[in-house]
Design a protein around this motif. Structure first.
Motif, PDB file in Angstrom:
ATOM      1  N   GLU A 254      46.536-112.243  40.027  1.00  0.00           N
ATOM      2  CA  GLU A 254      45.127-112.019  39.661  1.00  0.00           C
ATOM      3  C   GLU A 254      44.749-110.548  39.765  1.00  0.00           C
ATOM      4  N   GLU A 255      45.241-109.861  40.781  1.00  0.00           N
ATOM      5  CA  GLU A 255      44.812-108.494  41.053  1.00  0.00           C
ATOM      6  C   GLU A 255      46.011-107.550  41.088  1.00  0.00           C
ATOM      7  N   TRP A 256      45.813-106.366  40.502  1.00  0.00           N
ATOM      8  CA  TRP A 256      46.772-105.280  40.577  1.00  0.00           C
ATOM      9  C   TRP A 256      46.330-104.303  41.657  1.00  0.00           C
ATOM     10  N   THR A 257      47.271-103.814  42.461  1.00  0.00           N
ATOM     11  CA  THR A 257      46.935-102.889  43.543  1.00  0.00           C
ATOM     12  C   THR A 257      47.975-101.774  43.626  1.00  0.00           C
ATOM     13  N   GLN A 258      47.551-100.684  44.232  1.00  0.00           N
ATOM     14  CA  GLN A 258      48.451 -99.569  44.511  1.00  0.00           C
ATOM     15  C   GLN A 258      48.944 -99.694  45.953  1.00  0.00           C
ATOM     16  N   PRO A 259      50.251 -99.771  46.192  1.00  0.00           N
ATOM     17  CA  PRO A 259      50.744 -99.954  47.562  1.00  0.00           C
ATOM     18  C   PRO A 259      50.517 -98.699  48.407  1.00  0.00           C
ATOM     19  N   LEU A 260      50.300 -98.911  49.692  1.00  0.00           N
ATOM     20  CA  LEU A 260      50.044 -97.789  50.592  1.00  0.00           C
ATOM     21  C   LEU A 260      51.273 -96.909  50.762  1.00  0.00           C
ATOM     22  N   TRP A 261      52.485 -97.494  50.675  1.00  0.00           N
ATOM     23  CA  TRP A 261      53.681 -96.703  50.928  1.00  0.00           C
ATOM     24  C   TRP A 261      53.932 -95.634  49.871  1.00  0.00           C
ATOM     25  N   ILE A 262      53.224 -95.710  48.731  1.00  0.00           N
ATOM     26  CA  ILE A 262      53.444 -94.711  47.693  1.00  0.00           C
ATOM     27  C   ILE A 262      52.972 -93.336  48.152  1.00  0.00           C
ATOM     28  N   ARG A 263      52.055 -93.319  49.155  1.00  0.00           N
ATOM     29  CA  ARG A 263      51.546 -92.036  49.642  1.00  0.00           C
ATOM     30  C   ARG A 263      52.609 -91.275  50.424  1.00  0.00           C
ATOM     31  N   GLY A 264      53.604 -91.965  50.924  1.00  0.00           N
ATOM     32  CA  GLY A 264      54.646 -91.292  51.691  1.00  0.00           C
ATOM     33  C   GLY A 264      55.789 -90.769  50.856  1.00  0.00           C
ATOM     34  N   LEU A 265      55.783 -91.019  49.555  1.00  0.00           N
ATOM     35  CA  LEU A 265      56.876 -90.577  48.682  1.00  0.00           C
ATOM     36  C   LEU A 265      56.538 -89.240  48.029  1.00  0.00           C
ATOM     37  N   GLU A 266      57.554 -88.424  47.846  1.00  0.00           N
ATOM     38  CA  GLU A 266      57.375 -87.173  47.128  1.00  0.00           C
ATOM     39  C   GLU A 266      57.357 -87.435  45.620  1.00  0.00           C
ATOM     40  N   ALA A 267      56.620 -86.577  44.922  1.00  0.00           N
ATOM     41  CA  ALA A 267      56.574 -86.715  43.468  1.00  0.00           C
ATOM     42  C   ALA A 267      57.972 -86.510  42.888  1.00  0.00           C
ATOM     43  N   PRO A 268      58.436 -87.402  42.013  1.00  0.00           N
ATOM     44  CA  PRO A 268      59.809 -87.308  41.490  1.00  0.00           C
ATOM     45  C   PRO A 268      59.946 -86.194  40.456  1.00  0.00           C
ATOM     46  N   GLU A 269      61.157 -86.030  39.986  1.00  0.00           N
ATOM     47  CA  GLU A 269      61.458 -85.005  38.990  1.00  0.00           C
ATOM     48  C   GLU A 269      60.760 -85.330  37.672  1.00  0.00           C
ATOM     49  N   ALA A 270      60.199 -84.303  37.070  1.00  0.00           N
ATOM     50  CA  ALA A 270      59.567 -84.457  35.753  1.00  0.00           C
ATOM     51  C   ALA A 270      59.796 -83.190  34.953  1.00  0.00           C
ATOM     52  N   GLN A 271      60.272 -83.346  33.722  1.00  0.00           N
ATOM     53  CA  GLN A 271      60.517 -82.212  32.839  1.00  0.00           C
ATOM     54  C   GLN A 271      59.420 -82.170  31.787  1.00  0.00           C
ATOM     55  N   SER A 272      58.702 -81.036  31.732  1.00  0.00           N
ATOM     56  CA  SER A 272      57.578 -80.937  30.812  1.00  0.00           C
ATOM     57  C   SER A 272      58.053 -80.620  29.408  1.00  0.00           C
ATOM     58  N   ALA A 273      57.182 -80.868  28.447  1.00  0.00           N
ATOM     59  CA  ALA A 273      57.517 -80.667  27.038  1.00  0.00           C
ATOM     60  C   ALA A 273      57.278 -79.244  26.573  1.00  0.00           C
ATOM     61  N   GLY A 274      56.893 -78.352  27.457  1.00  0.00           N
ATOM     62  CA  GLY A 274      56.682 -76.956  27.088  1.00  0.00           C
ATOM     63  C   GLY A 274      55.228 -76.586  26.904  1.00  0.00           C
ATOM     64  N   ILE A 275      54.347 -77.556  26.703  1.00  0.00           N
ATOM     65  CA  ILE A 275      52.909 -77.295  26.571  1.00  0.00           C
ATOM     66  C   ILE A 275      52.279 -77.379  27.964  1.00  0.00           C
ATOM     67  N   GLN A 276      51.351 -76.491  28.253  1.00  0.00           N
ATOM     68  CA  GLN A 276      50.683 -76.520  29.553  1.00  0.00           C
ATOM     69  C   GLN A 276      49.193 -76.321  29.357  1.00  0.00           C
TER      70      GLN A 276
END
Length: 658
Positions: A254-276
């Motif tokens: 019925e409900e979607w939630t954001q888990p609390l443990w996500i706050r303890g994780l570092e942001a993962p690798e992300a490669q940008s498309a060149g636009i900023q």
């Protein structure tokens, strides 16, 4: 034997002043409370005032009314104490207070109590309307207190015109204005508050870390701004403006939630498309900690943290207007390597829900083999061919996704994103729901973008090999002819009674609000320290500001003291008018001496300047008769006094005599 003077009773006019001033004080507070609280409080005030119009209500009845109002407020707020609950209790007590207002002391108590209401309003809103109404309430309260002073001094019978009374009050306000401005501009501001502001018990509409079907209906019809964005350099296209908020992983059927443990994780690798994109967000108060940023933020701004799913969270609740400088870039690859634990969470579904959806997902998996992208394309083609967008949706049952995909086939972004993610997970594709805002409206007056609460949006992210998380917006896949609630229907000012002028009027109003935010609400410690930069001072520290404020405050106090000493108030309006008349002869060197009677002064004027004494003689005789001939009938009544005051104030020495 000693006697005690009986308390002075209110006359009809003074009672009207007291009630009108109290209403003026409580109106701005009621406008900021939820309608479920504001209307009952206003009704309670009207009923109580009418019942107590002739005489105060009995103490037991007042106690019963108090208990009923408090119980009603706590029932609406869910027995949770917060800013809105406290402000509602204040407004309710103020609504009941007229039930015991019969004497002068009661009226002064009512006004003193009512003045807390405009100040409490600023705990809920700091906009220009609240300030304007608060100032009007303060002026009304001062005018009422001035009326009470006249009543106590015996001058209330003269009943000064409203314009004269308000002019007198405005003079008092202007006397204190220099000190108020010095305090605002120069009193050292703290970089962070010394104490926390309590949260609101009744949540304001906005993004949160959970989502239920149909929860956003209030948001979708809310035209108020959620944030304003100003870009420095490149500006994304409107269809690229996905303002990323909380990412929701867990689904219980019925409900979607954001888990609390996500706050303890570092942001993962992300490669940008060149636009900023470089931009500044001005976010309206939400009393929550969820921030938004263009997808994807490159880093967390000060006083916030970047969570493991690239959502942003503020260090403190956003209880006031805040500004955030951010940089974002569209991702080319976003977390191409997914941890086993995250994959498991992104595939998890509750048991016993939506069997038809899961059966369809398994069938699509068999048809597509290992091609995850083919399953995503097939789902979007199905939506484009058979589904419709509308805000008019029925309540969902236990198997909500089955009902949406196979029966109603109509809904809004919550339904599309939730059902799409369940379908993808059922097919073995890691997926999650992302909430935030989509699009925006450019205000041409200030060249900035407005994102309204009605722009709230939910989309999906699916994890594909070698690409990582990919944004998929199933709502955007709906065919244009099947969109029943169009963007034009929800354009700013589209429902205004001004017709074609609705949108320009909306633009002007929001532009004025943005300037107010910039000049007043955005005047923080950093801007205060740089306010003298045009004069050559790069920064002014707290000690220097304290010295400047002390100097300005002393000058303002000297100004107030001089004006107050210069205009000592004579309680008798006739005597005041007589003294003012005498001062007009100062330019002739003939102003009345303190020891001179009216007759002696008239004789001195007649000896020195006979041409001036002709008009003064009649007024002098009328004043002497009013002042001393009390035995003559009609010389001390209110009508005679008003006529004499009018004549004395209107007299001017003729210019031909100069």
């Amino acid at each position: 034997m000693s006697t005690t003077a009986s308390p002075l009773l209110l006359d009809r006019t003074s009672r009207h002043w007291a009630l009108l001033a109290a209403v003026a004080c409580v109106v701005p507070l009621l406008l900021q409370l939820p309608a479920t609280l504001a209307w009952p409080i206003a009704a309670a005030g009207a009923v109580t005032t009418s019942l107590a119009w002739r005489r105060p209500l009995p103490a037991m009845l007042r106690l019963l009314l108090t208990l009923l109002v408090v119980a009603a407020i706590l029932s609406v707020s869910g027995v949770r104490f917060g800013r809105d609950t406290g402000c509602a209790l204040l407004a309710a007590m103020l609504a009941i207070k007229p039930s015991e207002t019969a004497k002068l002391r009661d009226a002064r108590s009512l006004i003193g109590f009512a003045l807390f209401a405009p100040f409490a309003t600023f705990l809920l809103d700091q906009g220009p309307l609240s300030l304007t109404l608060g100032l009007a309430a303060a002026i009304g309260a001062l005018a009422a207190l001035q009326r009470f002073a006249d009543l106590e001094a015996g001058d209330a019978k003269f009943n000064l015109p409203l314009r004269s009374r308000l002019r007198s009050v405005m003079q008092l306000v202007l006397i204190g204005l220099p000190l108020a401005l010095a305090t605002f501009w120069l009193f050292p501001r703290l970089a962070s508050p010394m104490w926390g502001v309590p949260d609101r018990a009744i949540a304001k509409p906005g993004l949160s870390d959970s989502m239920r079907p149909n929860d956003w209906l209030d948001l979708m019809i809310d035209d108020t701004p959620a944030l304003r964005a100003r870009f420095f350099g490149a500006v994304p296209r409107q269809d690229q403006m996905y303002w990323r908020g909380p990412t929701l992983w867990r689904f219980d059927g019925e409900e979607w939630t954001q888990p609390l443990w996500i706050r303890g994780l570092e942001a993962p690798e992300a490669q940008s498309a060149g636009i900023q994109w470089d931009y500044e967000l001005e976010i309206e108060p939400t009393d929550r900690r969820q921030l938004v940023a263009l997808d994807l933020p490159l880093h967390a701004p000060a006083d916030s943290e970047l969570l493991g799913d690239y959502s942003l969270r503020a260090a403190r609740p956003l209880s006031s207007l805040t500004r955030w400088r951010m940089q974002s870039a569209p991702p080319l690859r976003h977390e191409p390597k997914l941890k086993v634990m995250l994959r498991q969470v992104a595939l998890d579904l509750p048991d016993g829900f939506n069997p038809r959806t899961l059966a369809l997902a398994r069938q699509w998996r068999r048809d597509a083999g290992s091609d995850d992208a083919a399953i995503v394309r097939r789902a979007l083609e199905w939506i484009r061919a058979e589904f419709a967008y509308t805000l008019d949706t029925p309540p969902w049952g236990r198997n909500a996704v089955d009902e949406f995909l196979f029966e109603t086939k109509a809904g809004f972004c919550q339904h599309f994103s939730s059902s799409f993610v369940v379908l993808m997970r059922g097919a073995g594709i890691p997926a999650r729901v992302v909430t935030g805002y989509a699009g925006g409206y450019r205000n041409p007056l200030g060249d900035y973008w407005i994102v309204r609460q009605s722009d709230a949006h939910a989309w999906a992210e699916v994890w594909l090999p070698d690409r990582g998380w990919v944004r998929v917006d199933p709502t955007a896949a709906v065919a244009p002819e099947r969109i029943y609630d169009t963007l034009q229907d929800r354009a700013p000012g589209s429902d205004s009674v001004l017709g074609d002028f609705g949108m320009p009027a909306w633009n002007v109003r929001d532009w004025m609000r943005r300037n107010w935010n910039d000049l007043v609400l955005g005047f923080n410690a950093d801007r205060q320290s740089r306010m003298f930069k045009p004069l050559g001072l790069d920064r002014v520290d707290g000690q220097q500001l304290a010295i400047l404020f002390s100097i300005a405050a002393v000058l303002a106090l000297l100004w107030m003291t001089w004006l107050s000493a210069r205009g000592q108030r004579e309680p008798d309006p006739v005597l005041r008018a007589w003294h003012q008349l005498a001062s007009r002869y100062r330019k002739f060197g003939l102003d009345r001496m303190p020891h001179e009677t009216a007759t002696d002064w008239l004789e001195r004027v007649a000896r020195t300047r006979p041409e001036l004494a002709q008009d003064l003689r009649e007024l002098s005789h009328r004043f002497v008769n009013w002042r001393y001939a009390q035995h003559q009938p009609g010389t001390r009544n209110a009508r005679a006094a008003r006529g004499l005051v009018h004549a004395l104030r209107g007299h001017r020495p003729k210019r031909s005599h100069l």
